[in-house]
Design an enzyme around this catalytic site. Structure first.
Site, PDB file in Angstrom:
ATOM      1  N   HIS A  64       0.832  -1.203   0.000  1.00 38.29           N
ATOM      2  CA  HIS A  64       0.000   0.000   0.000  1.00 38.29           C
ATOM      3  C   HIS A  64       0.865   1.251   0.000  1.00 38.29           C
ATOM      4  O   HIS A  64       1.891   1.343   0.674  1.00 38.29           O
ATOM      5  CB  HIS A  64      -1.019  -0.019   1.138  1.00 38.29           C
ATOM      6  CG  HIS A  64      -0.483   0.119   2.531  1.00 38.29           C
ATOM      7  ND1 HIS A  64      -0.261   1.345   3.121  1.00 38.29           N
ATOM      8  CD2 HIS A  64      -0.173  -0.805   3.468  1.00 38.29           C
ATOM      9  CE1 HIS A  64       0.161   1.173   4.359  1.00 38.29           C
ATOM     10  NE2 HIS A  64       0.228  -0.125   4.605  1.00 38.29           N
ATOM     11  N   ASP A 178       5.729   2.515   7.205  1.00 38.44           N
ATOM     12  CA  ASP A 178       4.470   1.811   6.947  1.00 38.44           C
ATOM     13  C   ASP A 178       3.710   2.626   5.910  1.00 38.44           C
ATOM     14  O   ASP A 178       3.090   3.629   6.235  1.00 38.44           O
ATOM     15  CB  ASP A 178       3.678   1.706   8.255  1.00 38.44           C
ATOM     16  CG  ASP A 178       2.347   1.001   8.112  1.00 38.44           C
ATOM     17  OD1 ASP A 178       2.051   0.507   7.018  1.00 38.44           O
ATOM     18  OD2 ASP A 178       1.599   0.970   9.108  1.00 38.44           O
ATOM     19  N   GLU A 210      -5.114   1.820   2.327  1.00 40.15           N
ATOM     20  CA  GLU A 210      -5.077   0.712   3.276  1.00 40.15           C
ATOM     21  C   GLU A 210      -5.336   1.195   4.689  1.00 40.15           C
ATOM     22  O   GLU A 210      -6.005   0.526   5.485  1.00 40.15           O
ATOM     23  CB  GLU A 210      -3.711   0.009   3.200  1.00 40.15           C
ATOM     24  CG  GLU A 210      -3.626  -1.302   3.988  1.00 40.15           C
ATOM     25  CD  GLU A 210      -3.133  -1.140   5.423  1.00 40.15           C
ATOM     26  OE1 GLU A 210      -3.107  -2.132   6.161  1.00 40.15           O
ATOM     27  OE2 GLU A 210      -2.771   0.007   5.818  1.00 40.15           O
ATOM     28  N   GLU A 211      -4.827   2.380   5.008  1.00 39.45           N
ATOM     29  CA  GLU A 211      -4.896   2.871   6.381  1.00 39.45           C
ATOM     30  C   GLU A 211      -6.297   3.307   6.798  1.00 39.45           C
ATOM     31  O   GLU A 211      -6.528   3.594   7.971  1.00 39.45           O
ATOM     32  CB  GLU A 211      -3.920   4.034   6.573  1.00 39.45           C
ATOM     33  CG  GLU A 211      -2.446   3.678   6.363  1.00 39.45           C
ATOM     34  CD  GLU A 211      -1.885   2.757   7.428  1.00 39.45           C
ATOM     35  OE1 GLU A 211      -2.642   2.321   8.319  1.00 39.45           O
ATOM     36  OE2 GLU A 211      -0.676   2.466   7.368  1.00 39.45           O
ATOM     37  N   ASP A 233       3.935  -5.627   3.777  1.00 35.76           N
ATOM     38  CA  ASP A 233       3.632  -4.605   4.774  1.00 35.76           C
ATOM     39  C   ASP A 233       4.704  -4.623   5.850  1.00 35.76           C
ATOM     40  O   ASP A 233       5.762  -5.230   5.677  1.00 35.76           O
ATOM     41  CB  ASP A 233       2.239  -4.851   5.361  1.00 35.76           C
ATOM     42  CG  ASP A 233       1.520  -3.564   5.735  1.00 35.76           C
ATOM     43  OD1 ASP A 233       2.166  -2.663   6.311  1.00 35.76           O
ATOM     44  OD2 ASP A 233       0.310  -3.447   5.475  1.00 35.76           O
ATOM     45  N   HIS A 327       3.011   3.265  13.304  1.00 36.31           N
ATOM     46  CA  HIS A 327       1.990   4.308  13.393  1.00 36.31           C
ATOM     47  C   HIS A 327       2.454   5.463  14.283  1.00 36.31           C
ATOM     48  O   HIS A 327       1.716   5.971  15.121  1.00 36.31           O
ATOM     49  CB  HIS A 327       0.649   3.748  13.869  1.00 36.31           C
ATOM     50  CG  HIS A 327      -0.117   3.080  12.770  1.00 36.31           C
ATOM     51  ND1 HIS A 327      -1.487   3.071  12.711  1.00 36.31           N
ATOM     52  CD2 HIS A 327       0.302   2.414  11.675  1.00 36.31           C
ATOM     53  CE1 HIS A 327      -1.879   2.422  11.621  1.00 36.31           C
ATOM     54  NE2 HIS A 327      -0.803   2.003  10.988  1.00 36.31           N
TER      55      HIS A 327
END
Length: 356
Positions: A64, A178, A210-211, A233, A327
């Site tokens: 992603h 990420d 994706e998030e 990922d 994150h």
């Protein structure tokens, strides 16, 4: 050196979910010369296709392109900018950050502000400041001044941070590992497959959003209808103080993570990867002496989930790069894990010669 280049340059590109165009352009710039075909869809998913000798045999890689960030929701009369999260955030990680607001006029810098410690109550000091109470100070004194800078409701916001390899070593920290780590791995895999004669056609997909619910990968898999798909990922990684080994046994530098199981208990989203796929991935790693780790997670989910449910269903799994501080503005990965992920994927693709 190429993996260092891809990772560093990809991490620097802003690309909050819904605003992946610059990441897509980077992938096109670096992949069009090594693939046979390129396509994109209405959502912004990017498809880079290397054709194999068997046109009916397809394998899909999916990384992603989006990162977590924020979106401007309001500008108050004093010029302060209020925002909503885009993707999952820990509010503890957002205070005292420099942020980039991406406007039509260019980047506007700001800082997240809150009360100084001198006037924080004892009770407040024990709590993380909720995202709803945070704002961005862009150095103006009125709404008109902020708007004159170009800031408008709907502008995306990212952490303002330059990625780097720590102290000249192999550990990289950046704002968007990420999943620019996965994008870097996918890019390098396609570069190494260039000129090779493969049985299966390889569809390398840069997916969107994706998030915010794995929105792009499912439609991408529906379009490709692959025989096997692998999301690329990052993986939650332990080995740091205050994290018990039994909670997160994965380690930085321990090799790429083969996903076995992921599940988010409150919404029943996740994947139990078919045994025939995990068995083949483990076999490939061991036969080629590639270090690997086994991933079993609760409260984590990847594009594997949406890919597996696309169309009539797809045999789907995930190869992840171990990452600390996921994150946050300081995500951290190890170059050896990216390299070993590339080697595992190349070996798996070369061995994929017939339908299961």
């Amino acid at each position: 050196m190429s993996l260092q280049k891809w990772l560093t340059e990809l991490d620097a590109i802003p690309g909050v979910a819904g605003d992946e165009e610059r990441v897509a352009a980077y992938l096109r710039e670096n992949l069009l010369d090594v693939v046979d075909e390129h396509q994109s869809d209405a959502l912004g998913n990017q498809f880079f296709i290397k054709k194999g000798s068997d046109p009916d045999l397809k394998i899909m890689l999916c990384a992603h392109m989006d990162e977590i960030g924020f979106i401007v929701s309001y500008i108050d009369e004093k010029g302060f900018v209020w925002f909503h999260p885009v993707g999952g955030h820990d509010s503890r990680m957002v205070i005292n950050q420099v942020l980039d607001i991406h406007t039509d006029k260019g980047i506007v810098k700001g800082v997240t502000g809150a009360k100084p410690s001198h006037i924080v109550t004892a009770e407040e000091a024990k709590l993380a400041i909720p995202l709803s109470e945070l704002y961005v100070d862009v150095g103006t004194a009125s709404r008109e001044e902020t708007e004159a800078l170009g800031v408008t409701v709907g502008d995306f916001v990212t952490f303002s941070r330059e990625g780097q390899f720590l102290n000249g070593g192999k550990v990289f920290t950046g704002k968007a590992v990420d999943d620019r780590s996965g994008c870097a791995v996918m890019l390098e895999v396609m570069k190494r497959l260039a000129g090779k004669q493969l049985t299966a056609s390889v569809y390398a997909v840069g997916s969107v959003q994706e998030e915010v619910g794995m929105r792009g990968a499912g439609p991408a898999a529906f379009a490709v209808q692959p025989d096997v798909a692998l999301a690329l990922d990052v993986a939650l990684t332990g080995g740091t103080p205050k994290i018990e080994e039994k909670m997160i046994p994965l380690t930085l530098g321990g090799g790429p993570v083969i996903l076995f199981f992921e599940w988010v208990t409150d919404n029943w989203a996740g994947s139990s990867v078919p045994k025939k796929l995990t068995r083949k991935l483990v076999q490939t790693a061991e036969e080629n002496h590639i270090p690997y780790q086994r991933g079993v997670y609760l409260n984590c989910v990847t594009d594997t989930y949406s890919i597996s449910l696309a169309g009539k269903g797809t045999v789907a799994g995930c190869i992840s790069v171990p990452s600390r501080y996921i994150h946050s503005a300081t995500g951290l990965v190890h170059l050896d894990d990216l390299e070993n992920a590339v080697q595992l994927l190349v070996a798996f693709i070369e061995s994929f010669r017939q339908k299961w």
